[in-house]
Design a protein around this motif. Structure first.
Motif, PDB file in Angstrom:
ATOM      1  N   UNK A 169       4.844   3.393   2.951  1.00  0.00           N
ATOM      2  CA  UNK A 169       6.246   2.932   2.393  1.00  0.00           C
ATOM      3  C   UNK A 169       6.802   2.307   3.634  1.00  0.00           C
ATOM      4  N   UNK A 170       7.474   1.318   3.317  1.00  0.00           N
ATOM      5  CA  UNK A 170       8.565   0.859   4.389  1.00  0.00           C
ATOM      6  C   UNK A 170       8.093   0.427   5.594  1.00  0.00           C
ATOM      7  N   UNK A 171       6.704   0.507   5.847  1.00  0.00           N
ATOM      8  CA  UNK A 171       6.134  -0.268   7.059  1.00  0.00           C
ATOM      9  C   UNK A 171       5.462  -1.654   6.607  1.00  0.00           C
ATOM     10  N   UNK A 172       5.981  -2.723   7.456  1.00  0.00           N
ATOM     11  CA  UNK A 172       5.747  -4.003   6.702  1.00  0.00           C
ATOM     12  C   UNK A 172       5.464  -4.898   8.001  1.00  0.00           C
ATOM     13  N   UNK A 173       4.711  -5.972   7.977  1.00  0.00           N
ATOM     14  CA  UNK A 173       4.179  -6.873   9.068  1.00  0.00           C
ATOM     15  C   UNK A 173       4.089  -8.201   8.259  1.00  0.00           C
ATOM     16  N   UNK A 174       4.624  -9.214   9.065  1.00  0.00           N
ATOM     17  CA  UNK A 174       4.446 -10.629   8.743  1.00  0.00           C
ATOM     18  C   UNK A 174       3.206 -11.156   8.766  1.00  0.00           C
ATOM     19  N   UNK A 175       2.387 -10.631   9.972  1.00  0.00           N
ATOM     20  CA  UNK A 175       1.046 -11.113  10.261  1.00  0.00           C
ATOM     21  C   UNK A 175       0.237 -10.642   9.122  1.00  0.00           C
ATOM     22  N   UNK A 176       0.743  -9.386   8.691  1.00  0.00           N
ATOM     23  CA  UNK A 176      -0.181  -9.000   7.432  1.00  0.00           C
ATOM     24  C   UNK A 176      -0.158  -9.666   6.166  1.00  0.00           C
ATOM     25  N   UNK A 177       1.268 -10.137   5.953  1.00  0.00           N
ATOM     26  CA  UNK A 177       1.265 -11.150   4.602  1.00  0.00           C
ATOM     27  C   UNK A 177       0.333 -12.266   4.770  1.00  0.00           C
ATOM     28  N   UNK A 178       0.296 -13.078   6.016  1.00  0.00           N
ATOM     29  CA  UNK A 178      -0.484 -14.188   6.237  1.00  0.00           C
ATOM     30  C   UNK A 178      -2.100 -13.802   6.041  1.00  0.00           C
ATOM     31  N   UNK A 179      -2.293 -12.531   6.485  1.00  0.00           N
ATOM     32  CA  UNK A 179      -3.799 -12.227   6.494  1.00  0.00           C
ATOM     33  C   UNK A 179      -4.404 -12.045   4.961  1.00  0.00           C
TER      34      UNK A 179
END
Length: 158
Positions: A87-97
């Protein structure tokens, strides 16, 4: 869902959530991790395999896997990928992936801790990818108790 173990002992959520950290620092071994998952997937006979990746970081392995699946006939009616992230760990690159993977299958992120995998998944997995998992669970998820809990649970979800 709450962890069944004692609260995480200082898990570095703030550090890992700093903008750009997972997008760069944690994406260095995505091709290796994705290749291992792809090889495991090739041995699956299910018409709709369920892959699980614990700790997807910046999504490099997800991107690698989706590119491999786009390149050729994979022979599956559908492929489902569940990503388990703290929880609470996010990544913009992950959203794209995730968007890339959704072109070849379905991908969802479930928030929780690896040692709670038995309660996080809606169905059993055919392949579980967890490259740096043991280090993280030991460091932040209860030491050897967290490791033992995880190792006892993994066979029940595979």
């Amino acid at each position: 869902m709450a962890s069944t173990l004692a609260p995480l002992s200082g898990f570095a959520k703030e550090h890992k959530s700093v903008r750009g950290y997972l997008d760069t620092a944690a994406n260095s071994h995505g091709a290796e991790k994705g290749l291992l998952t792809h090889r495991a997937l090739q041995r699956i006979t299910s018409a709709r395999p369920h892959l699980v990746e614990i700790g997807p970081d910046g999504g490099a392995a997800v991107s690698f896997l989706s590119s491999r699946l786009q390149q050729g006939q994979h022979g599956f009616a559908e492929i489902d990928l569940t990503l388990i992230e703290v929880p609470d760990v996010a990544s913009g690159a992950l959203t794209q992936a995730i968007q890339e993977f959704n072109r070849v299958g379905t991908c969802e992120v479930v928030r929780g801790f690896a040692q709670d995998i038995g309660t996080l998944l809606e169905r059993q997995a055919d392949v579980i990818s967890a490259s740096a998992l043991l280090h993280e669970v030991y460091s932040y998820g209860g030491g050897y108790g967290g490791l033992h809990s995880l190792m006892r649970t993994l066979p029940t979800v595979l």
